[in-house]
Enzyme design. Structure first.
Site, PDB file in Angstrom:
ATOM      1  N   SER A 110      -7.325   0.285  -5.904  1.00 12.48           N
ATOM      2  CA  SER A 110      -7.900   0.659  -7.195  1.00 12.48           C
ATOM      3  C   SER A 110      -7.983   2.165  -7.323  1.00 12.48           C
ATOM      4  O   SER A 110      -8.131   2.882  -6.333  1.00 12.48           O
ATOM      5  CB  SER A 110      -9.310   0.068  -7.340  1.00 12.48           C
ATOM      6  OG  SER A 110     -10.227   0.770  -6.510  1.00 12.48           O
ATOM      7  N   ASP A 111      -7.879   2.659  -8.568  1.00 11.86           N
ATOM      8  CA  ASP A 111      -8.306   4.025  -8.809  1.00 11.86           C
ATOM      9  C   ASP A 111      -9.795   4.092  -8.480  1.00 11.86           C
ATOM     10  O   ASP A 111     -10.491   3.070  -8.440  1.00 11.86           O
ATOM     11  CB  ASP A 111      -8.028   4.422 -10.261  1.00 11.86           C
ATOM     12  CG  ASP A 111      -7.966   5.934 -10.443  1.00 11.86           C
ATOM     13  OD1 ASP A 111      -8.421   6.671  -9.542  1.00 11.86           O
ATOM     14  OD2 ASP A 111      -7.472   6.380 -11.487  1.00 11.86           O
ATOM     15  N   TRP A 112     -10.292   5.292  -8.266  1.00  8.49           N
ATOM     16  CA  TRP A 112     -11.649   5.477  -7.741  1.00  8.49           C
ATOM     17  C   TRP A 112     -12.680   5.047  -8.801  1.00  8.49           C
ATOM     18  O   TRP A 112     -12.975   5.777  -9.725  1.00  8.49           O
ATOM     19  CB  TRP A 112     -11.832   6.915  -7.330  1.00  8.49           C
ATOM     20  CG  TRP A 112     -11.438   7.224  -5.925  1.00  8.49           C
ATOM     21  CD1 TRP A 112     -12.140   7.998  -5.046  1.00  8.49           C
ATOM     22  CD2 TRP A 112     -10.276   6.797  -5.200  1.00  8.49           C
ATOM     23  NE1 TRP A 112     -11.489   8.068  -3.822  1.00  8.49           N
ATOM     24  CE2 TRP A 112     -10.354   7.339  -3.893  1.00  8.49           C
ATOM     25  CE3 TRP A 112      -9.181   5.974  -5.514  1.00  8.49           C
ATOM     26  CZ2 TRP A 112      -9.380   7.101  -2.908  1.00  8.49           C
ATOM     27  CZ3 TRP A 112      -8.207   5.744  -4.544  1.00  8.49           C
ATOM     28  CH2 TRP A 112      -8.319   6.299  -3.269  1.00  8.49           C
ATOM     29  N   GLY A 113     -13.215   3.823  -8.627  1.00  9.87           N
ATOM     30  CA  GLY A 113     -14.171   3.288  -9.582  1.00  9.87           C
ATOM     31  C   GLY A 113     -13.523   2.503 -10.714  1.00  9.87           C
ATOM     32  O   GLY A 113     -14.137   2.322 -11.762  1.00  9.87           O
ATOM     33  N   ALA A 114     -12.301   2.004 -10.517  1.00  7.25           N
ATOM     34  CA  ALA A 114     -11.588   1.300 -11.590  1.00  7.25           C
ATOM     35  C   ALA A 114     -11.744  -0.209 -11.540  1.00  7.25           C
ATOM     36  O   ALA A 114     -11.060  -0.918 -12.271  1.00  7.25           O
ATOM     37  CB  ALA A 114     -10.100   1.658 -11.548  1.00  7.25           C
TER      38      ALA A 114
END
Length: 697
Positions: A215-219
């Site tokens: 995942s993108d950071w916090g996605a």
């Protein structure tokens, strides 16, 4: 592996965790010899780390139109990541420049899918050649910063395959280790919870992707079971916005996520670690990203910079400089003797010089970790895609050093109009440095009134007015533009503006590289990786700034981005896609097309240097499909790099594959080559066509 060990591999340990050293980490398994896997920004070199190189941005790599330099850039970046002990390079970015104001488009390779695909392919090959994992991002249709945490990109199937997925397809063909799913939703479903994208029968896997999805950071916007079952293999960073995989253990124990699926996630993550040889003699992490100033006992001050890397950055910065205008004239019998206006400059003929504009000076080296400042020369945008400015050499320093005592140099290192005019009056040459910047929205940060995406296509700090007023008092005004993308240039036709160089975001060697171009040590060969128009309407798309909640963005333009739209609408941009001048001239001749079986077409022609300087030419191939295919008027399908001495000729060849000549057919879910007449255009830009021929299928 027991359950705790497996869970430690598939989720981050927390970016704000004082025990972690990288922007992303996993939990080590000492008994199996598996370290914490280290993830680090970013696409243009290591961020938050000292003693590293600040490389040119992706958009500059694209502007070289050189596979050689793009791959070399990837390898050099990989060498520095490896030297610092980083396992995963968070790049390349391949977010299509759907709109020229898009905040992070400079991290990628422009609006054309073919150029993006080749940029991604060569970067990945370079990075992974030294044993570092590449992470292709952001999957998919992540094309603006406003509302990025939840807007939906609604795209039809053909547009998805031919535009936005194509660079990821080329990444898969480069054997990319991992793919990062994006913050946004795709066709109403979160990208990291989208089985149609990530699942076993989804877009990635059906096209041969064997790595892992992070995942993108916090996605991660959904439950642990939903994300895992949809195809997400790893969540990062593990401590802010949302921590979905914190609930993965209970999902495993309840049976909502199977043990087989967890095992698959772990295997996909560990396979590249073995595949790229990271299990043997790989350097340990030797920095602390949480102490980006280099302090603390975990920053071991390992210097991964090399002369070869510095020289490469300088070469790429020069090779990506696009000469947009050059009115070179020689005048004799002047009070100072013979003078030359335009480029390249002859040092012995220039006695008085003005350097104007704050973009010429050293940037703020005490800016925050995201480089959210624009008060000096712009070498890179802001956000997680920024890089180290520790060793930056600004233009004023390089020009001063080069000129020495050969000329009198006056400077006005602000954008104050009166000061600029006073500095430039009666000078043999005035260099005007102007810029426009953009970056990552992050936590809704604002830089000079811009929230990631640019508010408009104007130069910052009244740069256009500065150019006009300097040109009014100096008949040899040379403009250098540092920018993240297209900017308005109504002043480009001013008769006293003798030359314009679009220098983009060139990295730490910004000063030396521009001196090399200005004084002819390097013959400019950069080509625009986008079009520069006079009106934003010429791009057909827009940024959604204001919305009641996360907006739905309909990609109604479909295949018609940038030059594809302008070409079809007969819009003449100020400077077109693929355009770039040289100090020399080139001729094209002898086009021939031969078949190699049913699938390949070999296009050959000759390029000759007909001018008075050695240099590089960047021939481009554009293809027009049969009208029944429903394609844009012309699309890029090839480019090459040809180095030629004065008077020399070289044979150049392009190969058109079956897929190059195909369109995506939604009913059959396959690339299908249409029948009819294809037209091949070979030339120096989309509008500078030198040779044509046809292929009948």
């Amino acid at each position: 592996m027991n359950l705790t060990e497996k869970l430690g591999v598939v989720r981050g340990t927390g970016q704000l965790n004082p025990d972690r050293r990288c922007v992303g980490d996993t939990t080590a398994i000492p008994r199996l010899g598996i370290p914490s896997i280290c993830f680090q920004d970013g696409p243009a070199g290591l961020r938050l780390v000292k003693n590293v190189t600040g490389f040119p941005a992706g958009i500059n790599a694209a502007a070289t139109f050189s596979r050689r330099l793009i791959r070399a850039r990837g390898q050099a970046i990989g060498e520095e990541f490896r030297g610092k002990g980083v396992h995963v390079f968070l790049g390349p970015a391949m977010d299509i420049m759907r709109n020229p104001k898009a905040g992070r488009a400079w991290e990628s390779f422009g609006p054309d899918p073919y150029l993006n695909g080749e940029g991604a392919y060569e970067t990945i090959i370079g990075v992974q050649s030294v044993g570092v994992q590449a992470c292709a991002k952001h999957f998919i249709a992540n094309n603006q910063e406003h509302w990025r945490y939840g807007y939906t990109s609604d795209i039809d199937d053909r547009t998805l395959h031919e535009i936005y997925f194509y660079p990821f397809l080329r990444s898969i063909e480069a054997d990319v280790a991992s793919v990062m799913c994006a913050y946004n939703r795709f066709n109403e479903t979160s990208a990291c919870h989208n089985a149609g994208l990530l699942g076993s029968n989804g877009l990635l896997r059906m096209n041969g992707f064997n790595g892992y999805v992070v995942s993108d950071w916090g996605a991660t916007h959904d439950a642990a079971s939903d994300n895992a079952n949809a195809g997400l293999d790893m969540e990062q960073p593990g401590d802010y916005i949302v921590v979905v995989f914190g609930g993965l253990e209970s999902a495993i124990k309840s049976g909502s996520v199977s043990t087989d699926r967890l095992n698959q996630m772990v295997a996909r993550i560990l396979a590249p670690w073995y595949h790229l040889g990271q299990d043997s003699d790989y350097p340990p992490v030797n920095f602390d990203a949480q102490k980006s100033d280099g302090s603390g006992p975990r920053n071991l001050h390992v210097n991964v910079r090399t002369d070869a890397h510095t020289n490469l950055v300088r070469e790429i910065a020069s090779a990506s400089a696009v000469l947009l205008k050059n009115n070179r004239t020689t005048t004799t019998n002047t009070p100072s003797g013979t003078t030359i206006r335009g480029l390249p400059l002859v040092q012995s003929m220039i006695k008085t010089i003005a350097v104007v504009g704050q973009d010429a000076k050293i940037p703020n080296l005490n800016c925050n970790d995201l480089n959210e400042c624009n008060d000096g020369t712009m070498s890179i945008g802001w956000g997680s895609g920024s890089n180290s400015l520790q060793f930056i050499i600004p233009p004023i320093t390089a020009i001063t050093s080069f000129v020495g005592s050969s000329a009198t140099l006056t400077s006005s290192l602000s954008n104050n109009l009166d000061d600029g005019v006073n500095a430039a009056k009666a000078k043999d040459v005035a260099f005007v440095f102007v810029n426009a910047m953009s970056g990552e929205l992050g936590f809704y940060d604002v830089v000079v009134g811009n929230m990631g995406d640019r508010n408009d296509l104007n130069l910052w700090w009244s740069g256009g007015s500065l150019v006009e007023q300097v040109a009014a008092v100096c008949n040899n005004t040379i403009v250098i533009v540092h920018s993240v993308g297209p900017v308005y240039m109504p002043w480009s036709a001013h008769p006293n503006v003798t030359a314009i160089i679009y220098a983009g975001a060139p990295g730490e060697q910004t000063g030396p590289s521009i001196v090399d171009v200005l004084y002819g040590k390097y013959n400019p060969s950069g080509r625009l990786p986008f079009s520069i128009a006079d009106d934003e309407a010429a791009y057909e798309t827009s940024i959604v700034y204001n919305s009641l909640g996360f907006p739905t963005i309909q990609y109604k333009e479909k295949l018609l981005l940038d030059y594809r739209y302008m070409d079809g609408q007969n819009i003449t941009p100020r400077f077109e896609f693929g355009f770039g001048l040289s100090y020399t001239t080139f001729s094209y001749s002898g086009l021939s097309i031969a078949s190699s079986g049913d699938d390949l077409r070999l296009i050959k022609f000759t390029v000759t240097n007909t001018g008075v300087f050695a240099g590089y030419e960047k021939p481009q191939l554009y293809l027009a499909y049969p009208s029944s295919a429903g394609e844009p008027k012309r699309v890029l399908r090839g480019f090459e790099e040809v180095e030629l001495d004065v008077g020399a000729s070289s044979s150049v060849s392009f190969t058109l594959s079956r897929r190059d000549m195909s369109v995506w057919d939604t009913p059959s879910q396959a690339y299908v080559r249409p029948t009819g007449t294809f037209t091949v255009y070979v030339g120096a830009s989309i509008r500078d066509v030198r040779l044509t021929d046809t292929i009948v299928i």
